[in-house]
Design a protein around this motif. Structure first.
Motif, PDB file in Angstrom:
ATOM      1  N   ILE A 136     -67.604   7.862 -32.736  1.00  0.00           N
ATOM      2  CA  ILE A 136     -67.664   8.906 -33.770  1.00  0.00           C
ATOM      3  C   ILE A 136     -67.745  10.283 -33.123  1.00  0.00           C
ATOM      4  O   ILE A 136     -67.055  11.225 -33.536  1.00  0.00           O
ATOM      5  CB  ILE A 136     -68.855   8.659 -34.725  1.00  0.00           C
ATOM      6  CG1 ILE A 136     -68.580   7.425 -35.580  1.00  0.00           C
ATOM      7  CG2 ILE A 136     -69.118   9.881 -35.597  1.00  0.00           C
ATOM      8  CD1 ILE A 136     -69.749   6.984 -36.425  1.00  0.00           C
ATOM      9  N   LEU A 137     -68.565  10.433 -32.079  1.00  0.00           N
ATOM     10  CA  LEU A 137     -68.654  11.715 -31.381  1.00  0.00           C
ATOM     11  C   LEU A 137     -67.324  12.090 -30.723  1.00  0.00           C
ATOM     12  O   LEU A 137     -66.940  13.261 -30.704  1.00  0.00           O
ATOM     13  CB  LEU A 137     -69.769  11.671 -30.333  1.00  0.00           C
ATOM     14  CG  LEU A 137     -71.200  11.655 -30.896  1.00  0.00           C
ATOM     15  CD1 LEU A 137     -72.198  11.476 -29.769  1.00  0.00           C
ATOM     16  CD2 LEU A 137     -71.478  12.912 -31.688  1.00  0.00           C
ATOM     17  N   GLY A 138     -66.615  11.110 -30.199  1.00  0.00           N
ATOM     18  CA  GLY A 138     -65.301  11.364 -29.609  1.00  0.00           C
ATOM     19  C   GLY A 138     -64.304  11.854 -30.636  1.00  0.00           C
ATOM     20  O   GLY A 138     -63.529  12.784 -30.380  1.00  0.00           O
ATOM     21  N   LEU A 197     -65.006  13.419 -33.448  1.00  0.00           N
ATOM     22  CA  LEU A 197     -65.402  14.783 -33.819  1.00  0.00           C
ATOM     23  C   LEU A 197     -64.981  15.791 -32.748  1.00  0.00           C
ATOM     24  O   LEU A 197     -64.514  16.890 -33.061  1.00  0.00           O
ATOM     25  CB  LEU A 197     -66.907  14.855 -34.045  1.00  0.00           C
ATOM     26  CG  LEU A 197     -67.422  14.183 -35.310  1.00  0.00           C
ATOM     27  CD1 LEU A 197     -68.947  14.196 -35.340  1.00  0.00           C
ATOM     28  CD2 LEU A 197     -66.875  14.866 -36.543  1.00  0.00           C
ATOM     29  N   ALA A 198     -65.128  15.415 -31.492  1.00  0.00           N
ATOM     30  CA  ALA A 198     -64.753  16.327 -30.409  1.00  0.00           C
ATOM     31  C   ALA A 198     -63.249  16.583 -30.402  1.00  0.00           C
ATOM     32  O   ALA A 198     -62.803  17.714 -30.170  1.00  0.00           O
ATOM     33  CB  ALA A 198     -65.198  15.748 -29.068  1.00  0.00           C
ATOM     34  N   VAL A 254     -71.480   5.080 -32.197  1.00  0.00           N
ATOM     35  CA  VAL A 254     -71.885   6.487 -32.162  1.00  0.00           C
ATOM     36  C   VAL A 254     -71.008   7.272 -31.171  1.00  0.00           C
ATOM     37  O   VAL A 254     -70.559   8.381 -31.458  1.00  0.00           O
ATOM     38  CB  VAL A 254     -73.384   6.611 -31.802  1.00  0.00           C
ATOM     39  CG1 VAL A 254     -73.752   8.050 -31.477  1.00  0.00           C
ATOM     40  CG2 VAL A 254     -74.234   6.096 -32.936  1.00  0.00           C
ATOM     41  N   ILE A 255     -70.732   6.699 -30.019  1.00  0.00           N
ATOM     42  CA  ILE A 255     -69.892   7.360 -29.034  1.00  0.00           C
ATOM     43  C   ILE A 255     -68.473   7.549 -29.559  1.00  0.00           C
ATOM     44  O   ILE A 255     -67.855   8.599 -29.362  1.00  0.00           O
ATOM     45  CB  ILE A 255     -69.904   6.577 -27.705  1.00  0.00           C
ATOM     46  CG1 ILE A 255     -71.290   6.691 -27.065  1.00  0.00           C
ATOM     47  CG2 ILE A 255     -68.836   7.079 -26.755  1.00  0.00           C
ATOM     48  CD1 ILE A 255     -71.497   5.795 -25.873  1.00  0.00           C
TER      49      ILE A 255
END
Length: 164
Positions: free
Chosen positions: A18-20, A22-23, A15-16
């Motif tokens: 994937i968020l990275g 996206l950011a 999850v981290i």
């Protein structure tokens, strides 16, 4: 014993990651908002100048001054509409004429003669803009009418680092 539900370490890492991702892909879109705002402000100024020039031309046409060349008029009889000096019905390219035609031009913007060899052009930009040369900066250039058949024109020039 009852098994506790929750996320495993691997799931949290995924999850981290994937968020990275996206950011990293979305951040550049939002980092350029200030420059986009500057460009939009210049487009707004361009529209204001064009609208004011059109209104002045309409008033000049009502008075029959749409074909009068200000450069050939006598010194005491320069054509004007509501205190705005005109040539061929459009405002002349001076800070005073544009300032009288466009509300708020003097308080939020600064204008000066164009860097080009054409004296019938004026550039307006933000009060804090220091990049005024023809190859730098961001400004709106107003070109006064050159003849009764050629209307005044307004262009936005965005070439400097302060607008890119």
């Amino acid at each position: 014993m009852k098994r506790q539900g929750g996320f495993t370490l691997i799931e949290l890492v995924v999850v981290i990651v994937i968020l990275g991702i996206l950011a990293v892909t979305a951040a550049p879109k939002f980092m350029n908002l200030q420059n986009d705002a500057r460009k939009a402000s210049l487009e707004g100024l361009k529209g204001s100048i064009q609208g004011a020039a059109g209104i002045v031309y309409g008033k000049a046409a009502i008075k029959g001054l749409e074909s009068v060349d200000a450069s050939k008029a006598d010194a005491g009889k320069k054509p004007n509409v509501d205190g705005i000096d005109i040539t061929f019905g459009y405002p002349v390219a001076t800070s005073a004429a544009l300032g009288a035609a466009v509300n708020g031009l003097g308080s939020d913007w600064t204008c000066q003669n164009a860097a080009s060899s054409d004296p019938a052009a004026i550039q307006c930009s933000f009060k804090n803009n220091t990049e005024w040369t023809a190859n730098k900066g961001c400004y709106v250039q107003y070109q006064q009418a050159k003849s009764a058949s050629e209307a005044a024109s307004t262009t936005v020039v965005v070439t400097g680092s302060s607008c890119k």
